[in-house]
Scaffold this motif. Structure first.
Motif, PDB file in Angstrom:
ATOM      1  N   LYS A 183       0.716  -1.084  -0.120  1.00  0.00           N
ATOM      2  CA  LYS A 183      -0.076   0.121  -0.011  1.00  0.00           C
ATOM      3  C   LYS A 183       0.930   1.188   0.005  1.00  0.00           C
ATOM      4  O   LYS A 183       1.598   1.314   0.930  1.00  0.00           O
ATOM      5  CB  LYS A 183      -0.927  -0.010   1.282  1.00  0.00           C
ATOM      6  CG  LYS A 183      -1.678   1.316   1.352  1.00  0.00           C
ATOM      7  CD  LYS A 183      -2.972   1.268   0.340  1.00  0.00           C
ATOM      8  CE  LYS A 183      -3.583   2.566   0.526  1.00  0.00           C
ATOM      9  NZ  LYS A 183      -4.679   2.611   1.494  1.00  0.00           N
ATOM     10  N   ALA A 188      -5.132  -1.850   2.354  1.00  0.00           N
ATOM     11  CA  ALA A 188      -4.943  -1.630   3.675  1.00  0.00           C
ATOM     12  C   ALA A 188      -5.080  -0.065   4.112  1.00  0.00           C
ATOM     13  O   ALA A 188      -4.952   0.740   3.373  1.00  0.00           O
ATOM     14  CB  ALA A 188      -3.691  -2.152   4.316  1.00  0.00           C
ATOM     15  N   ALA A 189      -5.531   0.039   5.385  1.00  0.00           N
ATOM     16  CA  ALA A 189      -5.850   1.612   5.759  1.00  0.00           C
ATOM     17  C   ALA A 189      -4.396   2.137   5.946  1.00  0.00           C
ATOM     18  O   ALA A 189      -3.693   1.540   6.443  1.00  0.00           O
ATOM     19  CB  ALA A 189      -6.806   1.480   7.044  1.00  0.00           C
ATOM     20  N   ASP A 190      -4.574   3.288   5.554  1.00  0.00           N
ATOM     21  CA  ASP A 190      -3.046   3.981   5.852  1.00  0.00           C
ATOM     22  C   ASP A 190      -2.900   4.359   7.180  1.00  0.00           C
ATOM     23  O   ASP A 190      -1.630   4.309   7.709  1.00  0.00           O
ATOM     24  CB  ASP A 190      -3.203   5.576   5.101  1.00  0.00           C
ATOM     25  CG  ASP A 190      -3.226   5.421   3.575  1.00  0.00           C
ATOM     26  OD1 ASP A 190      -2.666   4.479   3.119  1.00  0.00           O
ATOM     27  OD2 ASP A 190      -3.569   6.262   2.894  1.00  0.00           O
ATOM     28  N   GLU A 215      -2.315   2.919  10.017  1.00  0.00           N
ATOM     29  CA  GLU A 215      -1.907   1.694  10.839  1.00  0.00           C
ATOM     30  C   GLU A 215      -0.782   1.986  11.747  1.00  0.00           C
ATOM     31  O   GLU A 215       0.305   2.527  10.985  1.00  0.00           O
ATOM     32  CB  GLU A 215      -2.124   0.422   9.927  1.00  0.00           C
ATOM     33  CG  GLU A 215      -3.557  -0.036   9.578  1.00  0.00           C
ATOM     34  CD  GLU A 215      -3.621  -1.240   9.081  1.00  0.00           C
ATOM     35  OE1 GLU A 215      -2.546  -1.813   8.673  1.00  0.00           O
ATOM     36  OE2 GLU A 215      -4.753  -1.614   8.836  1.00  0.00           O
ATOM     37  N   ASN A 217      -7.772   5.261  14.978  1.00  0.00           N
ATOM     38  CA  ASN A 217      -9.035   4.225  14.987  1.00  0.00           C
ATOM     39  C   ASN A 217      -9.980   5.050  14.463  1.00  0.00           C
ATOM     40  O   ASN A 217     -10.962   4.752  13.530  1.00  0.00           O
ATOM     41  CB  ASN A 217      -9.314   3.535  16.185  1.00  0.00           C
ATOM     42  CG  ASN A 217      -8.477   2.384  16.792  1.00  0.00           C
ATOM     43  OD1 ASN A 217      -7.761   1.996  15.796  1.00  0.00           O
ATOM     44  ND2 ASN A 217      -8.295   2.077  18.027  1.00  0.00           N
ATOM     45  N   ILE A 258      -9.513   6.032  10.800  1.00  0.00           N
ATOM     46  CA  ILE A 258      -9.714   4.848   9.890  1.00  0.00           C
ATOM     47  C   ILE A 258     -11.052   4.570   9.531  1.00  0.00           C
ATOM     48  O   ILE A 258     -11.534   4.373   8.468  1.00  0.00           O
ATOM     49  CB  ILE A 258      -8.985   3.396  10.415  1.00  0.00           C
ATOM     50  CG1 ILE A 258      -7.446   3.680  10.203  1.00  0.00           C
ATOM     51  CG2 ILE A 258      -9.434   2.329   9.347  1.00  0.00           C
ATOM     52  CD1 ILE A 258      -6.787   2.633  10.881  1.00  0.00           C
ATOM     53  N   ASP A 301     -11.536   7.068   6.939  1.00  0.00           N
ATOM     54  CA  ASP A 301     -11.077   7.537   5.924  1.00  0.00           C
ATOM     55  C   ASP A 301      -9.824   6.400   5.789  1.00  0.00           C
ATOM     56  O   ASP A 301      -8.924   6.540   6.695  1.00  0.00           O
ATOM     57  CB  ASP A 301     -10.350   8.891   5.607  1.00  0.00           C
ATOM     58  CG  ASP A 301      -9.647   9.156   4.627  1.00  0.00           C
ATOM     59  OD1 ASP A 301      -9.599   8.179   3.495  1.00  0.00           O
ATOM     60  OD2 ASP A 301      -9.136  10.189   4.271  1.00  0.00           O
ATOM     61  N   ARG A 302      -9.788   5.411   4.982  1.00  0.00           N
ATOM     62  CA  ARG A 302      -8.845   4.420   4.783  1.00  0.00           C
ATOM     63  C   ARG A 302      -7.617   4.850   4.260  1.00  0.00           C
ATOM     64  O   ARG A 302      -6.600   4.404   4.073  1.00  0.00           O
ATOM     65  CB  ARG A 302      -9.240   3.148   4.348  1.00  0.00           C
ATOM     66  CG  ARG A 302     -10.363   2.585   5.248  1.00  0.00           C
ATOM     67  CD  ARG A 302     -10.988   1.343   4.343  1.00  0.00           C
ATOM     68  NE  ARG A 302      -9.916   0.249   4.438  1.00  0.00           N
ATOM     69  CZ  ARG A 302      -9.583  -0.466   5.319  1.00  0.00           C
ATOM     70  NH1 ARG A 302     -10.215  -0.603   6.575  1.00  0.00           N
ATOM     71  NH2 ARG A 302      -8.713  -1.406   4.926  1.00  0.00           N
ATOM     72  N   GLU A 303      -7.814   6.046   3.413  1.00  0.00           N
ATOM     73  CA  GLU A 303      -6.688   6.396   2.565  1.00  0.00           C
ATOM     74  C   GLU A 303      -6.248   7.870   3.104  1.00  0.00           C
ATOM     75  O   GLU A 303      -5.906   8.922   2.264  1.00  0.00           O
ATOM     76  CB  GLU A 303      -7.173   6.978   1.291  1.00  0.00           C
ATOM     77  CG  GLU A 303      -8.207   5.869   0.493  1.00  0.00           C
ATOM     78  CD  GLU A 303      -7.921   4.221   0.673  1.00  0.00           C
ATOM     79  OE1 GLU A 303      -6.816   3.808   0.652  1.00  0.00           O
ATOM     80  OE2 GLU A 303      -8.958   3.527   0.832  1.00  0.00           O
ATOM     81  N   SER A 304      -6.155   7.957   4.371  1.00  0.00           N
ATOM     82  CA  SER A 304      -5.639   9.374   5.031  1.00  0.00           C
ATOM     83  C   SER A 304      -4.359   9.680   4.448  1.00  0.00           C
ATOM     84  O   SER A 304      -4.464  10.944   4.149  1.00  0.00           O
ATOM     85  CB  SER A 304      -5.840   9.110   6.689  1.00  0.00           C
ATOM     86  OG  SER A 304      -5.008   8.240   6.959  1.00  0.00           O
TER      87      SER A 304
END
Ligand code: NDP
Ligand code: HEM
Length: 514
Positions: A77, A122-124, A126, A251, A254, A257-260
């Protein structure tokens, strides 16, 4: 008759002009012929089955089937942007590399950021190490500095990399990430402690790619026109400042927004708020490597700033978003083996392993001639004798000189690009990389820099990541924390609370260091 019936049916299709409205080009096949209808398949009758001759349909479906290439096995990602590196200070006494040849010199770059463990979706936000991969399109060829946002790494022998990565990916049966696997590996690999400390500190969860430092991490080398070699480490200090999320904040991010990180980087560049980094080096004269109290080629160690201060070299700026994410970022292929005259490798074992791994990954993931793709192609002339294979989309001229040596003015070697010889010594053997290595002093130095609040968050981050991990593994890891600093072990134990039951027998040294 049936044919007339069809003709009588009202035309409900999208109106398709024979030439595009107001300047739109006419759609063509990949062979360049105009496409008459891009909405309706050719059928035998209005309700009838499709005819195989509808090549436009077949081509669309076939292309879609081939739209993905394998994602990167790690760092899948990511986000990237183009920009420039500009020299602000003269370091030409250390290196003959043209990129550093004069103050004010500017070189085009591509920078791809990434998380390590997650898949492409995947979310950014993390907690994970971030990749910081640079491609400098220099006048003397591409120089790739494929680093992270951390100055050290989890392992010091490349033999351990596939095992380490396995513990970060999904468990083969549950298909879930496994904290047990992670802490089992880390607790059995004390060389990981320094990187583990950074990962669970505030900096393990950056707010976005603009708000973190980058590091070449490995020791590389510089060599100058006089044939002198210096060991070098590269640092990129964010001029936006360091900004991090707590676990709780991440948390929330996410959930929305998973693409922060992608969004933050893209939008900043679109509105002209170009992110910048101060580029610095640490320099060690070649002979000093024999006298440092730590192995300067050990990727789990930093060079203390007090011994090797940061020297300013230039400024890195990102100022252009990619026009096409797949073409320019997904296909971007970075490799630590891409160096230019004046820059060299070092005996760092992990670097040596990486010199093989990346180009091999690209030939598999992208294709044989991946380096000819526009994003990977050098911006200086390229002359080589590699010939055929998938994706050979240029047509080399001068076909009599298709081998070397030849009498037909084909490209020839240039001995002035030869790096000075490196003296090495010792018996070929499998040396235990853990023998006599101090895995605790540097992580402890980092721990002691944390404020009281940072320490509390650090304990909670570690304890949170240990949920469900068997007691004997936690005990083994606590022993490593204790050896670095007893306060560290006590703090984590307190944060674990009832989640941790002391095992009946304490781990032995042998267990902790196996
Ligand atoms: P210094 O006090 O000179 O440098 C400390 C460094 O730690 C600074 O570069 C600072 O970065 C960085 N830092 C601060 N908080 C964190 C964190 N949570 N995670 C990672 N880095 C952080 O000391 P030394 O050079 O003697 O190093 C002491 C320890 O600092 C090392 O053991 C290592 O863990 C860490 N460190 C050292 C680096 C080096 O190259 N010497 C580089 C990065 C970390 P900044 O200036 O951007 O705030
Ligand atoms: C990506 C291997 C250690 C940074 C990759 C990829 C492989 C790989 C195979 C995918 C490449 C691709 O498909 O494009 C290894 C091996 C290592 C190692 C074998 C150790 C033995 C490291 C270290 C760093 C690092 C120590 C940083 C200091 C990166 C980055 C990427 C990457 C940033 C993503 C590059 C991009 O953006 O395309 N690694 N790696 N790796 N690795 Fe490593």
């Amino acid at each position: 008759p049936r044919g007339l019936e069809i003709a009588a049916m009202p035309d409900t299709s999208y109106p398709f002009p024979s030439s595009g409205p107001s300047g739109s080009p006419v759609l063509t096949t990949t062979a360049g012929a105009p496409v008459a209808d891009n909405q309706n398949s050719v059928t035998a009758g209005a309700r009838g089955p499709i005819l195989l001759q509808d090549y436009q349909l077949i081509e669309k479906l076939a292309h879609q089937n081939r739209e993905r290439i394998p994602e990167r096995v790690v760092h899948a990602k990511g986000s990237g942007a183009f920009g420039t590196f500009t020299v602000t200070a003269d370091i030409s006494r250390y290196t003959r590399a043209g990129i550093f040849s004069r103050i004010g010199k500017s070189t085009d770059v591509l920078l791809r950021f990434s998380t390590v463990a997650g898949e492409r979706g995947a979310a950014d936000a993390e907690r994970d190490v971030r990749g910081f991969a640079l491609k400098f399109y220099t006048d003397e060829g591409n120089w790739d500095l494929v680093g992270n946002n951390t100055p050290v790494f989890f392992i010091r022998d490349p033999m351990k990399f596939p095992d380490f990565i396995r513990t970060q990916k999904r468990h083969p049966r549950t298909n879930l990430r496994s904290p047990t696997a992670m802490w089992d590996f880390w607790s059995l690999s004390p060389e990981s402690l320094h990187q583990v400390a950074i990962l669970f500190s505030d900096r393990g969860l950056p707010q976005g790619y603009r708000f973190m430092n980058g590091y070449g991490s490995h020791t590389y080398s510089f060599w100058n026109d006089a044939g002198e070699r210096f060991w070098v480490k590269f640092h990129f200090k964010s001029l936006q400042g360091i900004r991090t999320w707590t676990n709780e904040e991440a948390n929330e991010v996410i959930a929305q927004d998973r693409e922060s990180a992608q969004r933050d980087l893209y939008e900043a560049i679109e509105k002209g708020d170009f992110p910048r980094w101060r580029v610095c080096v640490q320099i060690m004269p070649e002979a000093e490597a024999n006298s440092t109290p730590y192995n300067p080629f050990d990727l789990t160690k930093v060079w203390p700033h007090a011994d090797y201060p940061l020297i300013d070299v230039g400024v890195l700026e990102l100022n252009r978003n990619p026009a096409h994410y797949f073409a320019e970022i997904e296909q971007a292929s970075f490799s630590p083996s891409n160096i230019v005259p004046g820059i060299g490798f070092s005996p760092d074992k992990v670097l040596q392993g990486r010199l093989f791994a990346y180009a091999d990954a690209h030939r598999y993931r992208v294709g044989t001639h991946y380096e000819a793709l526009p994003v990977n192609a050098p911006k200086c002339p390229v002359h080589h004798y590699h010939a055929d294979g998938a994706m050979r989309f240029d047509a080399p001229q001068g076909t009599d000189a298709y081998y070397e040596p030849n009498s037909f003015h084909g490209p020839v070697q240039d001995r002035t690009a030869q790096e000075p010889p490196l003296r090495i010594s010792g018996d070929a053997d499998r040396y235990n990389h853990r023998d006599g290595n101090d895995d605790y002093t540097q992580p402890a130095a980092l721990f002691r820099m944390f404020t009281a609040e940072q320490k509390e968050r650090f304990y909670r981050n570690i304890a949170g990541a240990m949920q469900g991990v068997p007691g004997f593994i936690i005990a083994r890891q606590l022993e490593h924390f204790r050896r670095a600093d007893p306060e560290w072990a006590d703090g984590v134990k307190r944060a674990l609370g009832d989640a941790y039951q002391e095992p009946e027998s304490a781990p032995t040294n042998a267990e902790a260091r196996t």
